[in-house]
Scaffold this active site. Structure first.
Site, short mmCIF file in Angstrom:
data_model
loop_
_atom_site.label_atom_id
_atom_site.label_comp_id
_atom_site.label_asym_id
_atom_site.label_seq_id
_atom_site.Cartn_x
_atom_site.Cartn_y
_atom_site.Cartn_z
N GLY A 112 41.93 28.87 14.80
CA GLY A 112 40.93 29.22 13.79
C GLY A 112 40.26 30.54 14.10
O GLY A 112 40.42 31.08 15.20
N PRO A 113 39.49 31.03 13.14
CA PRO A 113 38.85 32.34 13.31
C PRO A 113 37.88 32.37 14.49
O PRO A 113 37.42 31.31 14.94
CB PRO A 113 38.10 32.55 11.99
CG PRO A 113 38.49 31.46 11.09
CD PRO A 113 39.15 30.40 11.87
N GLY A 115 34.63 32.50 16.81
CA GLY A 115 33.24 32.05 16.67
C GLY A 115 33.04 30.77 15.88
O GLY A 115 31.95 30.46 15.43
N GLY A 117 33.63 27.72 17.08
CA GLY A 117 33.26 26.59 17.93
C GLY A 117 34.39 25.98 18.72
O GLY A 117 34.29 24.84 19.18
N THR A 119 35.52 26.83 21.72
CA THR A 119 35.10 26.61 23.12
C THR A 119 34.15 25.42 23.20
O THR A 119 34.24 24.60 24.13
CB THR A 119 34.41 27.89 23.65
OG1 THR A 119 35.25 28.99 23.37
CG2 THR A 119 34.14 27.81 25.13
N GLU A 339 24.72 50.32 -7.15
CA GLU A 339 24.47 48.92 -6.76
C GLU A 339 24.04 48.09 -7.96
O GLU A 339 24.41 46.92 -8.09
CB GLU A 339 23.41 48.84 -5.64
CG GLU A 339 23.79 49.53 -4.34
CD GLU A 339 25.16 49.15 -3.79
OE1 GLU A 339 25.59 48.00 -4.01
OE2 GLU A 339 25.81 50.01 -3.17
N HIS A 342 27.02 46.87 -9.84
CA HIS A 342 27.61 45.64 -9.25
C HIS A 342 26.76 44.42 -9.64
O HIS A 342 27.28 43.39 -10.05
CB HIS A 342 27.57 45.71 -7.71
CG HIS A 342 28.55 46.66 -7.09
ND1 HIS A 342 29.88 46.63 -7.38
CD2 HIS A 342 28.38 47.63 -6.16
CE1 HIS A 342 30.50 47.58 -6.65
NE2 HIS A 342 29.59 48.20 -5.91
N ASP A 413 35.09 49.53 -2.61
CA ASP A 413 35.22 48.64 -3.79
C ASP A 413 36.66 48.66 -4.28
O ASP A 413 37.20 47.62 -4.68
CB ASP A 413 34.33 49.15 -4.93
CG ASP A 413 32.86 49.20 -4.54
OD1 ASP A 413 32.47 48.41 -3.66
OD2 ASP A 413 32.12 50.02 -5.11
P1 ATP Z 1 36.44 32.70 20.06
O1 ATP Z 1 37.67 32.43 19.25
O2 ATP Z 1 35.86 34.06 19.76
O3 ATP Z 1 36.57 32.42 21.51
P2 ATP Z 1 35.19 30.16 19.56
O4 ATP Z 1 35.80 29.57 18.33
O5 ATP Z 1 35.64 29.64 20.87
O6 ATP Z 1 35.28 31.73 19.50
P3 ATP Z 1 32.60 29.41 20.45
O7 ATP Z 1 32.65 30.26 21.67
O8 ATP Z 1 32.83 27.97 20.61
O9 ATP Z 1 33.61 30.00 19.40
O10 ATP Z 1 31.23 29.64 19.69
C1 ATP Z 1 30.41 30.76 19.95
C2 ATP Z 1 28.98 30.40 19.69
O11 ATP Z 1 28.77 30.19 18.29
C3 ATP Z 1 28.55 29.10 20.34
O12 ATP Z 1 28.05 29.31 21.61
C4 ATP Z 1 27.48 28.58 19.40
O13 ATP Z 1 26.24 29.19 19.67
C5 ATP Z 1 27.93 29.08 18.05
N1 ATP Z 1 28.72 28.10 17.27
C6 ATP Z 1 29.98 28.27 16.81
N2 ATP Z 1 30.38 27.19 16.11
C7 ATP Z 1 29.38 26.31 16.15
C8 ATP Z 1 29.19 25.00 15.62
N3 ATP Z 1 30.15 24.40 14.89
N4 ATP Z 1 28.02 24.37 15.87
C9 ATP Z 1 27.06 24.96 16.58
N5 ATP Z 1 27.17 26.20 17.11
C10 ATP Z 1 28.29 26.89 16.89
#
Ligand code: ATP
Length: 501
Positions: A112-113, A115, A117, A119, A339, A342, A413
């Site tokens: 997945g993309p 950030g 979650g 980790t 703007e 848009h 755009d």
């Molecule tokens: P990457 O692919 O860049 O390693 P990742 O998918 O592993 O990213 P995480 O490191 O798990 O992302 O998330 C980064 C931070 O974003 C977390 O420490 C948390 O603060 C916040 N975060 C991301 N997803 C969630 C979620 N579902 N619930 C709560 N916090 C989240």
């Protein structure tokens, strides 16, 4: 026995030194050489013997990330969490699994993309299964020297087993982030170091058995699954794939609530509104929004976060920090009309969707409109995409209407519009019918592209022409205030429309 010798040695050395001093021998060079030898010995020990176990030393402590995180602390992602917990039950119910002759689960792949979650999911998995948690990133295994990466993989597994035994745990979870760095498709040749690292990982995975205690589960994460070597994905390796996607509105709200727990919110603050305004944001970006909002509140000496702080924080995370680019007045006027173009089209095709119009520079943009989609969309009709294209073309159309020509401000755009037209073509939504781009000539593609964009530009211009009074009413306020909220814009819009009716 060796301890006794050590103690005798420690007692003997000072006696010998005193004896030598008594005999008139200069002991300073001896002391200096001894100190040098001792520090060399210490350095070799902490490095694990000249790189023989390159995963040792401080690297080991890096892997020891404590995992005190539960699935409740992960917002949204309900489907991914459910799938993950089901898979983890394999580890917990290992006796039943053995009786049925089911192959143990060795590897789980989270895709997945960034950030979203992944980790957090791995850490929560360790908590859920009461496992030792070790983490490493694919890039940590990559070294210039052939063989170092492979030995680090070996060390990682060795340390996971040793820690589980020491802490009396039945399982260990090894989390490897950015697995694509070492798990990319093998090409041979210059890729020898990567190949050896990947081969070692595969060997370690093949060596995992259900009966062995501690049981090891590897959770890997990537946002480029298509890059992975098929050897990694075959049954018995990473054969469970769980998608961790960008959160929908419900998920965004849950994430915002989690990160707002330790932050004071002023009365009346609606996180629901923030969740609505943050379509397409990842969990990490949502955490960033709350953090930035708290910083804005602190800058204004406020004791709690207010809704405007959250609105500015969304802009900050989306567009970057406000820049002190001084724009000339005539340039600012052009940006304002652009703007508003848009915003007016957006309000016409999707009433209530404009969240904010701004003409102060932020990041690379000189101005921008924040849209507030009434609903999350994952499937688009032809009409919907055409309307989106018209919103994108609205800026250039407004400039043409007011100034009789365009500026370079529409470049972005146009890029967006072209990408949407490509999407329409690939989805069989154009006059070309259902096509593969290889089947048609460049000329045909260009003709169709121009026909679509020209027709939509004409429609956009004629819609804007009918709303000249909205431009007149909103322009002065936008120039003065630099920001026009969605509500104020709509009031002006409705007043102008009812006046001209
Ligand atoms: P990457 O692919 O860049 O390693 P990742 O998918 O592993 O990213 P995480 O490191 O798990 O992302 O998330 C980064 C931070 O974003 C977390 O420490 C948390 O603060 C916040 N975060 C991301 N997803 C969630 C979620 N579902 N619930 C709560 N916090 C989240």
């Amino acid at each position: 026995m060796s301890k006794i010798y050590k103690e005798i040695g420690i007692g003997f050395i000072p006696v010998l030194l005193v004896f030598l001093v008594y005999q008139g021998v200069n002991v300073i060079p001896i002391l200096f050489i001894a100190a040098l030898g001792a520090s060399l010995f210490y350095m070799m020990r902490t490095r694990g013997g000249m790189g023989a176990s390159a995963g040792g030393g401080d690297r080991k402590s890096k892997h020891r990330t404590p995992a005190f995180l539960t699935f409740d602390e992960i917002g949204g992602q309900d489907r991914a969490k459910k799938e993950l917990m089901e898979a983890l039950d394999f580890l917990i119910k290992h006796e039943e699994i053995k009786k049925l002759g089911i192959r143990p689960l060795k590897g789980l792949l989270l895709t997945g993309p960034p950030g979203t979650g992944k980790t957090l999911m791995a850490k929560a998995s360790a908590h859920y299964t009461n496992s030792v948690y070790m983490a490493a990133s694919g890039s940590e295994f990559v070294e210039m020297y052939v063989g170092v990466g492979a030995s680090r993989v070996r060390d990682l597994f060795k340390e996971a087993r040793a820690r589980a035994l020491k802490e009396g745990k039945d399982n260990a979870i090894i989390f490897i982030d950015e697995i694509d760095v070492i798990g990319g498709q093998r090409e041979g040749g210059q890729q020898r170091e990567y190949d050896q690292t990947l081969n070692q990982l595969l060997t370690e995975m093949d060596g995992i058995h259900t009966n062995d205690a501690p049981r090891i589960l590897i959770i890997a994460a990537t946002n480029r699954k298509e890059m992975l070597d098929s050897a990694l994905l075959r049954p018995g390796r990473f054969d469970r794939h769980i998608e961790v996607d960008l959160p929908d509105k419900k998920g965004r709200l849950a994430i915002l609530h989690i990160h707002a727990k330790n932050k004071p919110l002023a009365e009346g603050v609606s996180l629901d509104l923030t969740a609505e305004q943050t379509f397409g944001f990842s969990g990490a970006q949502l955490e960033g929004v709350l953090n930035e909002a708290a910083i804005y509140a602190m800058r204004e000496d406020k004791l709690a976060i207010e809704q405007p702080h959250l609105a500015s924080a969304i802009d900050k995370v989306m567009m970057g920090e406000r820049t002190d680019k001084e724009t000339a007045n005539d340039e600012k006027e052009r940006v304002a009309y652009h703007e508003l173009g848009h915003a007016i089209i957006a309000e016409l095709v999707r009433p209530g969707s404009v969240s904010q119009v701004t003409v102060s520079p932020r990041g690379k943009a000189l101005g921008y409109v924040r849209h507030n989609p009434p609903q999350d969309h994952y499937l688009y009709t032809k009409d919907y995409i055409e309307e989106q294209i018209m919103i994108a073309l609205g800026g250039a159309a407004a400039e043409e209407m007011i100034y009789g020509g365009r500026s370079t401000g529409s470049r972005n755009d146009f890029e967006q519009s072209l990408s949407m037209v490509r999407n329409m073509m690939d989805s069989g939504l154009t006059g070309l019918g259902i096509i593969d781009r290889e089947m048609v000539t460049k000329d045909q593609l260009m003709k169709e592209n121009a026909a679509i964009l020209d027709a939509l530009m004409l429609r956009t211009k004629s819609m804007l022409e009918q709303q000249r009074s909205v431009f007149e009413h909103s322009f002065a306020i936008l120039m003065r205030e630099e920001v026009l909220s969605g509500e104020t814009f709509r009031t002006l819009f409705d007043a102008s429309v009812s006046q001209s009716a």
